[in-house]
Design a protein around this motif. Structure first.
Motif, short mmCIF file in Angstrom:
data_model
loop_
_atom_site.label_atom_id
_atom_site.label_comp_id
_atom_site.label_asym_id
_atom_site.label_seq_id
_atom_site.Cartn_x
_atom_site.Cartn_y
_atom_site.Cartn_z
N ALA A 62 1.04 -1.22 0.17
CA ALA A 62 -0.11 0.00 -0.05
C ALA A 62 0.78 1.28 0.08
O ALA A 62 2.01 1.22 0.50
CB ALA A 62 -0.87 0.11 1.30
N THR A 63 0.31 2.29 -0.57
CA THR A 63 1.03 3.54 -0.64
C THR A 63 0.14 4.49 -0.37
O THR A 63 -1.22 4.65 -0.68
CB THR A 63 1.70 4.07 -1.95
N VAL A 64 0.26 5.82 0.51
CA VAL A 64 -0.36 7.03 0.59
C VAL A 64 0.35 8.22 0.28
O VAL A 64 1.59 8.31 0.75
CB VAL A 64 -0.80 7.16 2.18
N THR A 65 -0.08 8.90 -0.62
CA THR A 65 0.87 10.21 -0.91
C THR A 65 -0.25 11.16 -1.03
O THR A 65 -1.46 11.25 -1.47
CB THR A 65 1.15 9.93 -2.48
N GLY A 66 0.39 12.29 -0.59
CA GLY A 66 -0.56 13.73 -0.38
C GLY A 66 0.49 14.80 0.08
O GLY A 66 1.79 14.70 0.13
N LYS A 67 -0.13 15.87 0.35
CA LYS A 67 0.38 16.99 0.37
C LYS A 67 1.43 17.05 1.90
O LYS A 67 2.33 17.12 1.91
CB LYS A 67 -0.34 18.21 0.83
N ASN A 68 0.84 16.21 2.65
CA ASN A 68 1.74 15.84 4.11
C ASN A 68 1.77 14.57 4.40
O ASN A 68 2.25 14.23 5.32
CB ASN A 68 0.75 16.41 5.16
N ASN A 69 1.62 13.73 3.65
CA ASN A 69 1.72 12.45 3.53
C ASN A 69 2.74 11.82 2.46
O ASN A 69 2.52 11.85 1.16
CB ASN A 69 0.56 11.38 3.79
N SER A 121 4.27 -2.58 3.52
CA SER A 121 4.08 -3.90 2.66
C SER A 121 4.25 -4.95 3.94
O SER A 121 4.85 -4.54 4.90
CB SER A 121 5.40 -4.16 1.81
N GLY A 122 3.89 -6.06 3.50
CA GLY A 122 3.76 -7.19 4.55
C GLY A 122 2.88 -8.12 4.29
O GLY A 122 2.36 -8.59 2.94
N TYR A 123 2.46 -9.11 5.33
CA TYR A 123 1.34 -9.77 5.13
C TYR A 123 0.56 -9.99 6.35
O TYR A 123 0.79 -9.72 7.30
CB TYR A 123 2.04 -11.20 4.87
N VAL A 124 -0.67 -10.67 6.20
CA VAL A 124 -1.58 -11.30 7.31
C VAL A 124 -1.92 -12.77 7.15
O VAL A 124 -2.16 -12.96 6.37
CB VAL A 124 -2.86 -10.56 7.23
N SER A 125 -1.35 -13.44 8.23
CA SER A 125 -1.33 -14.73 8.18
C SER A 125 -2.84 -15.29 8.30
O SER A 125 -3.66 -14.88 8.96
CB SER A 125 -0.41 -15.47 9.23
N ILE A 126 -3.22 -16.34 7.43
CA ILE A 126 -4.45 -16.78 7.54
C ILE A 126 -4.30 -18.20 7.83
O ILE A 126 -5.45 -19.14 7.78
CB ILE A 126 -5.36 -16.64 6.28
N LEU A 151 0.40 -10.98 12.03
CA LEU A 151 0.56 -10.14 10.63
C LEU A 151 1.86 -9.41 10.98
O LEU A 151 2.49 -9.30 12.02
CB LEU A 151 -0.65 -8.83 10.64
N LYS A 152 2.32 -9.03 9.85
CA LYS A 152 3.54 -8.17 9.75
C LYS A 152 3.60 -7.19 8.65
O LYS A 152 3.54 -7.32 7.56
CB LYS A 152 4.97 -9.24 9.49
N ILE A 153 3.63 -6.08 9.26
CA ILE A 153 3.63 -4.89 8.32
C ILE A 153 4.71 -4.05 8.58
O ILE A 153 4.88 -3.34 9.58
CB ILE A 153 2.48 -3.96 8.45
N ASP A 154 5.51 -3.71 7.41
CA ASP A 154 6.66 -2.56 7.62
C ASP A 154 6.14 -1.29 6.79
O ASP A 154 5.54 -1.37 5.70
CB ASP A 154 7.99 -3.28 6.89
N VAL A 155 6.37 -0.37 7.64
CA VAL A 155 5.92 1.04 7.18
C VAL A 155 7.11 1.99 6.99
O VAL A 155 7.87 2.14 7.87
CB VAL A 155 4.75 1.74 7.95
#
Length: 298
Positions: free
Chosen positions: A267-274, A279-284, A291-295
């Motif tokens: 996922a990406t978020v782009t904006g004036k202040n962001n 990226s990562g995963y959710v284990s099912i 889950l493991k999410i790197d930001v």
């Protein structure tokens, strides 16, 4: 053979909860007349209030008149609450025979008539299945009126559900709903978003979710809906906003790693202040959930 019933329930206490957990019914009355020779069934019920968990429905009225295969069913309620918040001001359900078809109508509205739905359609019984067709109908969400495109069809055969030309549209927005069978057996669902304003749908809710808005394009796929549902999304949400705060443009891409039993996320978020990337995963995997999410971002 004739059968007549006049049932009055006075303060049932915990009896209904014993029969159906979390269910509570106030003092109510049910009258019924049945004739087996003429296949007549007439029924009327008036229930001041039904509570099921956090859902409260008030002033329920139910009526059914039927004879020799022809019937007319009506049900209505004045208020529907969830967790103390009013969800609906009124709801009315109608179903009746129309030749070889069954015609139905669902009318719901909030207390300001700001959001409402008047949905009509036909159900045609077929051999081992049923055919559902929505008429154009009229659904108002936010500031837009939505309709179904003519010529839609939904085939229902137990848990096997397939659709053809099921489009839900406003003047500039479209939701294309495609239900199909994975490997010819498992119902799966794909929803395509075309310039769809999420704020129209968020305003249905009374909670903080109503403050979400943004224009969505892309697709959402849920395979194996009735057995082991897992969503996959490839979505872009332009001008995603929470309340009065503009977050920016959001891109989300997920896919199922069936071997590793994970849902992979980018996922990406782009904006004036962001400017964020995740990226990562959710284990099912039931044996190893998590889950493991790197930001990364500025």
């Amino acid at each position: 053979e004739d059968f007549t019933l006049d049932l009055r329930i006075y303060e049932p206490g915990d009896l209904t909860a014993i029969l159906v957990p979390k269910l509570s019914i106030n003092s109510s009355r049910l009258t019924c007349n049945f004739n087996s020779t003429d296949h007549v069934l007439n029924l009327d019920a008036n229930i001041p209030e039904i509570t099921y968990g956090n859902i409260v429905v008030r002033k329920i009225a139910i009526s059914n008149k039927s004879a020799k295969g022809i019937f007319n069913f009506n049900a209505s309620a004045d208020k529907v609450y969830s967790n103390g918040e009013e969800m609906l001001d009124s709801i009315h359900i109608i179903s009746k025979t129309d030749g070889s078809d069954i015609r139905f109508a669902l009318n719901v509205a909030d207390n300001r008539q700001y959001n409402y739905a008047n949905i009509e359609g036909l159900v045609t019984p077929l051999k081992d299945k049923a055919l559902l067709r929505f008429e154009p109908s009229d659904v108002r969400l936010g500031s837009n009126n939505w309709h179904f495109d003519p010529g839609d069809s939904v085939f229902i055969e137990g848990k096997k559900i397939t659709t053809r030309n099921l489009l839900f549209k406003s003047s500039l927005q479209t939701l294309a709903i495609n239900s199909y069978l994975k490997n010819d057996t498992s119902t799966s669902l794909r929803v395509d978003f075309n310039n769809t304003n999420l704020g129209d749908f968020a305003r249905i809710f009374k909670s903080t979710i109503k403050d979400l808005s943004g224009v969505a394009n892309g697709s959402l796929v849920v395979e194996d809906v009735f057995s082991s549902p897992h969503p996959n999304a490839n979505m872009t949400i332009r001008d995603f906003t929470v309340g009065s705060e503009l977050i920016g443009d959001v891109n989300v891409d997920t896919r199922l790693d069936s071997v590793g039993q994970k849902v992979l996320l980018n996922a990406t978020v782009t904006g004036k202040n962001n400017d964020l990337k995740a990226s990562g995963y959710v284990s099912i995997d039931p044996a190893n959930p998590g889950l493991k999410i790197d930001v990364n971002g500025n």
